[in-house]
Design a protein around this motif. Structure first.
Motif, PDB file in Angstrom:
ATOM      1  N   SER A  21      -0.999  10.017 -32.267  1.00 52.13           N
ATOM      2  CA  SER A  21      -0.082   9.117 -31.561  1.00 52.13           C
ATOM      3  C   SER A  21      -0.814   8.303 -30.500  1.00 52.13           C
ATOM      4  CB  SER A  21       1.051   9.908 -30.913  1.00 52.13           C
ATOM      5  OG  SER A  21       1.823  10.548 -31.891  1.00 52.13           O
ATOM      6  N   LEU A  22      -1.706   8.952 -29.774  1.00 45.54           N
ATOM      7  CA  LEU A  22      -2.484   8.244 -28.750  1.00 45.54           C
ATOM      8  C   LEU A  22      -3.437   7.239 -29.395  1.00 45.54           C
ATOM      9  CD1 LEU A  22      -3.281  11.255 -26.392  1.00 45.54           C
ATOM     10  CD2 LEU A  22      -1.528   9.482 -26.083  1.00 45.54           C
ATOM     11  N   THR A  23      -4.009   7.623 -30.518  1.00 42.26           N
ATOM     12  CA  THR A  23      -4.921   6.733 -31.241  1.00 42.26           C
ATOM     13  C   THR A  23      -4.169   5.501 -31.731  1.00 42.26           C
ATOM     14  OG1 THR A  23      -6.186   8.677 -31.906  1.00 42.26           O
ATOM     15  CG2 THR A  23      -6.591   6.653 -33.130  1.00 42.26           C
ATOM     16  N   LEU A  24      -2.964   5.695 -32.222  1.00 39.91           N
ATOM     17  CA  LEU A  24      -2.140   4.567 -32.655  1.00 39.91           C
ATOM     18  C   LEU A  24      -1.788   3.653 -31.490  1.00 39.91           C
ATOM     19  CD1 LEU A  24       0.169   6.458 -35.151  1.00 39.91           C
ATOM     20  CD2 LEU A  24      -1.385   4.577 -35.734  1.00 39.91           C
ATOM     21  N   ARG A  25      -1.559   4.231 -30.319  1.00 42.59           N
ATOM     22  CA  ARG A  25      -1.262   3.415 -29.129  1.00 42.59           C
ATOM     23  C   ARG A  25      -2.431   2.507 -28.777  1.00 42.59           C
ATOM     24  NH1 ARG A  25       1.115   6.708 -24.281  1.00 42.59           N
ATOM     25  NH2 ARG A  25       0.901   4.653 -23.343  1.00 42.59           N
ATOM     26  N   PHE A  74      -6.142   1.977 -18.782  1.00 40.46           N
ATOM     27  CA  PHE A  74      -5.304   2.270 -19.943  1.00 40.46           C
ATOM     28  C   PHE A  74      -5.925   3.394 -20.775  1.00 40.46           C
ATOM     29  CE2 PHE A  74      -4.586   1.533 -24.513  1.00 40.46           C
ATOM     30  CZ  PHE A  74      -3.218   1.749 -24.564  1.00 40.46           C
ATOM     31  N   MET A  75      -7.208   3.278 -21.063  1.00 40.26           N
ATOM     32  CA  MET A  75      -7.892   4.279 -21.890  1.00 40.26           C
ATOM     33  C   MET A  75      -7.973   5.635 -21.180  1.00 40.26           C
ATOM     34  SD  MET A  75      -8.463   2.901 -24.818  1.00 40.26           S
ATOM     35  CE  MET A  75      -9.568   4.086 -25.559  1.00 40.26           C
ATOM     36  N   ASN A  76      -8.185   5.621 -19.870  1.00 40.35           N
ATOM     37  CA  ASN A  76      -8.253   6.880 -19.117  1.00 40.35           C
ATOM     38  C   ASN A  76      -6.907   7.603 -19.079  1.00 40.35           C
ATOM     39  OD1 ASN A  76     -11.004   6.839 -18.521  1.00 40.35           O
ATOM     40  ND2 ASN A  76     -10.686   5.606 -16.684  1.00 40.35           N
ATOM     41  N   GLU A  77      -5.809   6.859 -19.198  1.00 37.65           N
ATOM     42  CA  GLU A  77      -4.489   7.486 -19.277  1.00 37.65           C
ATOM     43  C   GLU A  77      -4.309   8.236 -20.589  1.00 37.65           C
ATOM     44  OE1 GLU A  77      -1.220   4.835 -18.626  1.00 37.65           O
ATOM     45  OE2 GLU A  77      -2.052   4.099 -16.748  1.00 37.65           O
ATOM     46  N   LEU A  78      -4.974   7.764 -21.633  1.00 32.66           N
ATOM     47  CA  LEU A  78      -4.786   8.329 -22.965  1.00 32.66           C
ATOM     48  C   LEU A  78      -5.828   9.374 -23.347  1.00 32.66           C
ATOM     49  CD1 LEU A  78      -3.915   5.088 -24.973  1.00 32.66           C
ATOM     50  CD2 LEU A  78      -2.370   6.676 -23.824  1.00 32.66           C
ATOM     51  N   GLY A  79      -7.024   9.240 -22.790  1.00 33.07           N
ATOM     52  CA  GLY A  79      -8.082  10.139 -23.230  1.00 33.07           C
ATOM     53  C   GLY A  79      -9.180  10.321 -22.203  1.00 33.07           C
TER      54      GLY A  79
END
Length: 129
Positions: free
Chosen positions: A11-15, A61-66
C-alpha cells in the motif's frame, strides 16, 4: 538525484507510485520497485537535482512512508544493472531479486504482482497488504 527507501508494505509502495504520477513538477527519470521478504525497496531517480524546497518536500513525503535505505552490494549491483538498461528478467536471474517494476511509475505492475503473489500463497502476508 537518487532516493532509496525501504517501505513496509504494498500500500505504501502504491502511494509512492501514485504520488510520482500525480505530481507534475518532479523530473522523474524512473522508479524501481523491488519486493523483498521483509518489505519493499523503492528507488526514485530524477533527471536532474531538485530545488531545495522540492527536495525537502519529497524527502518529507518519503520519510513519512518509509526509511532511507542503504542497499547491500548485491542490491546496488542490481540497481546499477537496471539503470544501465539491462532487462528486469536478466537482473532477477543474476541477482536473485524480485523486480516488480522499473521505469515509469506504474501502479498496475505493483498491484498485479501483489495479486499473483497472494493468489499463489493462498493468504496475504503483511508486506503485501
Amino acid at each position: 538525484m537518487d532516493y532509496l527507501y525501504h517501505l513496509a508494505n504494498a500500500s505504501l509502495t502504491l502511494r509512492v507510485a501514485e504520488y510520482l504520477n500525480t505530481s507534475g513538477n518532479l523530473p522523474v527519470r524512473f522508479l524501481t520497485v523491488i519486493h523483498q521478504i521483509d518489505g519493499w525497496i523503492v528507488r526514485v531517480k530524477m533527471n536532474h537535482p531538485l530545488k531545495a524546497h522540492q527536495d525537502g518536500d519529497f524527502r518529507a513525503f518519503m520519510n513519512e512512508l518509509g526509511i532511507p535505505g542503504q542497499p547491500s552490494i548485491r542490491l546496488q549491483m542490481a540497481l546499477w544493472a537496471l539503470e544501465n538498461e539491462q532487462s528486469p528478467i536478466e537482473v532477477m536471474r543474476r541477482y536473485q531479486i524480485a523486480v516488480v517494476s522499473h521505469g515509469h511509475p506504474d501502479l498496475s505492475e505493483i498491484e498485479e504482482f501483489r495479486e499473483q503473489f497472494v493468489q499463489g500463497l493462498g493468504y496475504c502476508p503483511e508486506t503485501l497488504a
